[in-house]
Structure formats: C-alpha cells, structure tokens
Design a protein around this motif. Structure first.
Motif, PDB file in Angstrom:
ATOM      1  N   ALA A 153      -5.535  91.568  96.215  1.00 13.45           N
ATOM      2  CA  ALA A 153      -6.826  91.079  96.711  1.00 13.45           C
ATOM      3  C   ALA A 153      -7.714  90.607  95.566  1.00 13.45           C
ATOM      4  O   ALA A 153      -8.299  89.517  95.630  1.00 13.45           O
ATOM      5  N   VAL A 154      -7.811  91.392  94.519  1.00 10.45           N
ATOM      6  CA  VAL A 154      -8.650  91.002  93.379  1.00 10.45           C
ATOM      7  C   VAL A 154      -8.005  89.828  92.642  1.00 10.45           C
ATOM      8  O   VAL A 154      -8.716  88.938  92.158  1.00 10.45           O
ATOM      9  N   GLN A 155      -6.695  89.795  92.577  1.00  5.13           N
ATOM     10  CA  GLN A 155      -6.014  88.649  91.945  1.00  5.13           C
ATOM     11  C   GLN A 155      -6.378  87.349  92.653  1.00  5.13           C
ATOM     12  O   GLN A 155      -6.634  86.336  91.998  1.00  5.13           O
ATOM     13  N   PHE A 156      -6.410  87.371  93.980  1.00  5.67           N
ATOM     14  CA  PHE A 156      -6.787  86.171  94.735  1.00  5.67           C
ATOM     15  C   PHE A 156      -8.235  85.772  94.441  1.00  5.67           C
ATOM     16  O   PHE A 156      -8.548  84.589  94.323  1.00  5.67           O
ATOM     17  N   VAL A 157      -9.119  86.761  94.321  1.00  4.28           N
ATOM     18  CA  VAL A 157     -10.510  86.477  93.987  1.00  4.28           C
ATOM     19  C   VAL A 157     -10.587  85.832  92.607  1.00  4.28           C
ATOM     20  O   VAL A 157     -11.304  84.841  92.407  1.00  4.28           O
ATOM     21  N   VAL A 158      -9.844  86.383  91.649  1.00  5.01           N
ATOM     22  CA  VAL A 158      -9.849  85.844  90.282  1.00  5.01           C
ATOM     23  C   VAL A 158      -9.333  84.408  90.277  1.00  5.01           C
ATOM     24  O   VAL A 158      -9.944  83.524  89.661  1.00  5.01           O
ATOM     25  N   ILE A 159      -8.242  84.158  90.957  1.00  5.73           N
ATOM     26  CA  ILE A 159      -7.686  82.797  91.011  1.00  5.73           C
ATOM     27  C   ILE A 159      -8.676  81.845  91.684  1.00  5.73           C
ATOM     28  O   ILE A 159      -8.911  80.729  91.206  1.00  5.73           O
ATOM     29  N   GLY A 160      -9.280  82.288  92.767  1.00  7.06           N
ATOM     30  CA  GLY A 160     -10.272  81.456  93.450  1.00  7.06           C
ATOM     31  C   GLY A 160     -11.461  81.143  92.559  1.00  7.06           C
ATOM     32  O   GLY A 160     -11.929  80.002  92.488  1.00  7.06           O
ATOM     33  N   MET A 161     -11.939  82.156  91.841  1.00  6.79           N
ATOM     34  CA  MET A 161     -13.071  81.923  90.948  1.00  6.79           C
ATOM     35  C   MET A 161     -12.682  81.040  89.773  1.00  6.79           C
ATOM     36  O   MET A 161     -13.500  80.259  89.289  1.00  6.79           O
ATOM     37  N   LEU A 162     -11.452  81.134  89.333  1.00  5.35           N
ATOM     38  CA  LEU A 162     -11.000  80.248  88.261  1.00  5.35           C
ATOM     39  C   LEU A 162     -10.959  78.800  88.747  1.00  5.35           C
ATOM     40  O   LEU A 162     -11.345  77.876  88.015  1.00  5.35           O
ATOM     41  N   LEU A 163     -10.534  78.586  89.979  1.00 10.91           N
ATOM     42  CA  LEU A 163     -10.548  77.236  90.554  1.00 10.91           C
ATOM     43  C   LEU A 163     -11.984  76.712  90.701  1.00 10.91           C
ATOM     44  O   LEU A 163     -12.247  75.535  90.426  1.00 10.91           O
ATOM     45  N   VAL A 164     -12.905  77.590  91.088  1.00 11.38           N
ATOM     46  CA  VAL A 164     -14.317  77.208  91.163  1.00 11.38           C
ATOM     47  C   VAL A 164     -14.824  76.853  89.763  1.00 11.38           C
ATOM     48  O   VAL A 164     -15.554  75.867  89.582  1.00 11.38           O
ATOM     49  N   SER A 165     -14.426  77.643  88.769  1.00 10.26           N
ATOM     50  CA  SER A 165     -14.833  77.382  87.382  1.00 10.26           C
ATOM     51  C   SER A 165     -14.358  76.019  86.903  1.00 10.26           C
ATOM     52  O   SER A 165     -15.115  75.269  86.282  1.00 10.26           O
ATOM     53  N   ILE A 166     -13.114  75.701  87.197  1.00 12.63           N
ATOM     54  CA  ILE A 166     -12.550  74.408  86.791  1.00 12.63           C
ATOM     55  C   ILE A 166     -13.320  73.270  87.476  1.00 12.63           C
ATOM     56  O   ILE A 166     -13.711  72.292  86.827  1.00 12.63           O
ATOM     57  N   SER A 167     -13.545  73.420  88.766  1.00  9.70           N
ATOM     58  CA  SER A 167     -14.281  72.387  89.515  1.00  9.70           C
ATOM     59  C   SER A 167     -15.690  72.209  88.970  1.00  9.70           C
ATOM     60  O   SER A 167     -16.144  71.082  88.756  1.00  9.70           O
ATOM     61  N   TYR A 168     -16.365  73.311  88.723  1.00 10.06           N
ATOM     62  CA  TYR A 168     -17.739  73.232  88.216  1.00 10.06           C
ATOM     63  C   TYR A 168     -17.767  72.590  86.829  1.00 10.06           C
ATOM     64  O   TYR A 168     -18.625  71.748  86.551  1.00 10.06           O
ATOM     65  N   ALA A 169     -16.827  72.971  85.976  1.00  8.39           N
ATOM     66  CA  ALA A 169     -16.790  72.393  84.626  1.00  8.39           C
ATOM     67  C   ALA A 169     -16.556  70.879  84.692  1.00  8.39           C
ATOM     68  O   ALA A 169     -17.155  70.125  83.921  1.00  8.39           O
ATOM     69  N   LEU A 170     -15.723  70.440  85.614  1.00 11.95           N
ATOM     70  CA  LEU A 170     -15.467  69.002  85.764  1.00 11.95           C
ATOM     71  C   LEU A 170     -16.689  68.266  86.316  1.00 11.95           C
ATOM     72  O   LEU A 170     -16.914  67.092  85.992  1.00 11.95           O
ATOM     73  N   LEU A 171     -17.468  68.946  87.135  1.00 13.63           N
ATOM     74  CA  LEU A 171     -18.603  68.302  87.801  1.00 13.63           C
ATOM     75  C   LEU A 171     -19.960  68.606  87.165  1.00 13.63           C
ATOM     76  O   LEU A 171     -20.974  68.068  87.616  1.00 13.63           O
ATOM     77  N   ARG A 172     -19.998  69.429  86.124  1.00 10.48           N
ATOM     78  CA  ARG A 172     -21.280  69.903  85.578  1.00 10.48           C
ATOM     79  C   ARG A 172     -22.220  68.765  85.182  1.00 10.48           C
ATOM     80  O   ARG A 172     -23.366  68.725  85.591  1.00 10.48           O
ATOM     81  N   LYS A 173     -21.752  67.846  84.390  1.00  4.70           N
ATOM     82  CA  LYS A 173     -22.635  66.763  83.941  1.00  4.70           C
ATOM     83  C   LYS A 173     -22.980  65.796  85.076  1.00  4.70           C
ATOM     84  O   LYS A 173     -24.144  65.420  85.214  1.00  4.70           O
ATOM     85  N   PRO A 174     -22.013  65.413  85.922  1.00  2.09           N
ATOM     86  CA  PRO A 174     -22.402  64.558  87.053  1.00  2.09           C
ATOM     87  C   PRO A 174     -23.401  65.242  88.000  1.00  2.09           C
ATOM     88  O   PRO A 174     -24.298  64.590  88.529  1.00  2.09           O
ATOM     89  N   LEU A 175     -23.255  66.563  88.197  1.00  5.34           N
ATOM     90  CA  LEU A 175     -24.213  67.281  89.043  1.00  5.34           C
ATOM     91  C   LEU A 175     -25.615  67.232  88.437  1.00  5.34           C
ATOM     92  O   LEU A 175     -26.608  67.025  89.147  1.00  5.34           O
ATOM     93  N   ALA A 176     -25.702  67.412  87.129  1.00  5.25           N
ATOM     94  CA  ALA A 176     -27.005  67.361  86.460  1.00  5.25           C
ATOM     95  C   ALA A 176     -27.602  65.964  86.555  1.00  5.25           C
ATOM     96  O   ALA A 176     -28.808  65.816  86.770  1.00  5.25           O
ATOM     97  N   SER A 177     -26.773  64.949  86.418  1.00  3.77           N
ATOM     98  CA  SER A 177     -27.275  63.574  86.539  1.00  3.77           C
ATOM     99  C   SER A 177     -27.793  63.316  87.948  1.00  3.77           C
ATOM    100  O   SER A 177     -28.857  62.722  88.130  1.00  3.77           O
ATOM    101  N   GLY A 178     -27.043  63.763  88.937  1.00  5.15           N
ATOM    102  CA  GLY A 178     -27.470  63.593  90.326  1.00  5.15           C
ATOM    103  C   GLY A 178     -28.746  64.348  90.626  1.00  5.15           C
ATOM    104  O   GLY A 178     -29.657  63.827  91.276  1.00  5.15           O
ATOM    105  N   ALA A 179     -28.846  65.566  90.137  1.00  6.86           N
ATOM    106  CA  ALA A 179     -30.060  66.363  90.356  1.00  6.86           C
ATOM    107  C   ALA A 179     -31.240  65.708  89.619  1.00  6.86           C
ATOM    108  O   ALA A 179     -32.356  65.667  90.157  1.00  6.86           O
ATOM    109  N   GLY A 180     -31.006  65.221  88.430  1.00  2.00           N
ATOM    110  CA  GLY A 180     -32.070  64.534  87.699  1.00  2.00           C
ATOM    111  C   GLY A 180     -32.553  63.296  88.420  1.00  2.00           C
ATOM    112  O   GLY A 180     -33.754  63.024  88.494  1.00  2.00           O
ATOM    113  N   TRP A 181     -31.624  62.547  89.004  1.00  2.00           N
ATOM    114  CA  TRP A 181     -31.964  61.358  89.772  1.00  2.00           C
ATOM    115  C   TRP A 181     -32.820  61.736  90.962  1.00  2.00           C
ATOM    116  O   TRP A 181     -33.841  61.087  91.252  1.00  2.00           O
TER     117      TRP A 181
END
Length: 186
Positions: A153-181
C-alpha cells in the motif's frame, strides 16, 4: 521543495519506525504523509507562514516522540511521526528556493517565516526551487529506499507521488507562466 519531496523525507522517518517496530509501519507512514503535507495547507493563505513553524513544531514533536517511546500505541506513534515530519518540512524549506511564483529568478529572500525569530528566513537554494530538476532528483533518491522498507500500500503511494513529482517538475515553469498571465490580466 515539492510537497511530495517533504512527504518522502517524512516517510524516511517512518521507515525507521517500520524497521524497528513493523507493527507500527502503517500508522507511522500515515503520520509521515500527513505531517509532510500539513504545513503546505497554508498555500491558500500566507504560504510558508501560517502553518509553517520551523522552530515551534519541534517542541511538541520531541514531546510526542518521547511519549511514543514510553507508551508505544498506534496513536502515539502516528502523532510523533506526524509532528516530526511537519517540523522537518518547515526546516527543510530553508534549503530550497524563495517563496515566490518564479523562484528561479531569485527576486525574493523569503524561504519560510520563523515566528520565533519574528522574520522570514533566507533561502539557501541548495535545491533551487520546488519542482526543479534537483528537487525531482532528490525526491527520486528519497523514494527508492521507501520501496524496500514498506509493504504494497505504501509502495503504491510512493510510486504515485513520484509520478506526481515528475509531472509537476515538467510543468512547473509553464504553470508559473500561466498563473502569471492570469494575475497580470486581473
């Protein structure tokens, strides 16, 4: 640091509990996840100030840890790990970037507010900003041992959070640009 990175740090604390007292692994993991996240619930208010206490979380965290060692129950272990994870979260915000929409620009010197000192603590920028490649690498390094310490159960949580981390890292700057706009339009 990303919220997920803070959770992984907390889960490392819970991993120590899991190795020493496997019966409490689940409650320790739950406490670590909650404690790693709770300080960031202030993102809707005065982020890194309202629920961030880099000094004051330590007092109840140490007390709860002593209590958990003296009277180990699911409740005391959960509370101890939760408070320790929250305390570490607030302290580790100092090693990251500043508190701003585009922290990679380094326009502000505000990492986390210390109520004890009555001022903002300056960022060390060892991890440039939340969602930076360095933050993602740190999160991944923290996640790997967790996959070997905890059960499914915790392994699945860790893997899920790692996928969220990867997605957020890929989108971090575009998200900031969009929020700034959006902010510029209002």
């Amino acid at each position: 640091m990303m919220a997920t990175t803070h959770v992984f740090v907390g889960l490392l604390l819970a991993g120590g509990v899991a190795m020493l007292a496997p019966d409490y692994a689940g409650v320790a993991a739950a406490g670590a996840i909650l404690g790693g996240l709770v300080p960031d619930f202030d993102v809707v208010g005065a982020h890194r100030k309202t629920l961030h206490f880099p000094v004051y979380y330590w007092l109840p965290a140490i007390g709860a840890t002593v209590l958990a060692f003296m009277v180990p129950t699911p409740t005391t272990v959960f509370l101890a790990v939760c408070l320790l994870a929250a305390a570490v979260h607030c302290l580790t915000d100092v090693i990251g970037g500043s508190h701003e929409l585009r922290p990679w620009e380094g326009n502000r010197d505000r990492a986390v507010y210390s109520h004890y000192h009555g001022r903002w603590l300056e960022p060390r920028r060892w991890i440039a900003y939340d969602g930076s490649p360095g933050d993602l690498a740190f999160a991944a390094v923290l996640a790997v041992p967790l996959l070997f310490v905890f059960e499914t159960a915790v392994q699945f949580v860790v893997i899920g959070m790692l996928l969220v981390s990867i997605s957020y890292a890929l989108l971090r700057k575009p998200l900031a640009s969009g929020a700034g706009w959006l902010l510029d339009r209002n």
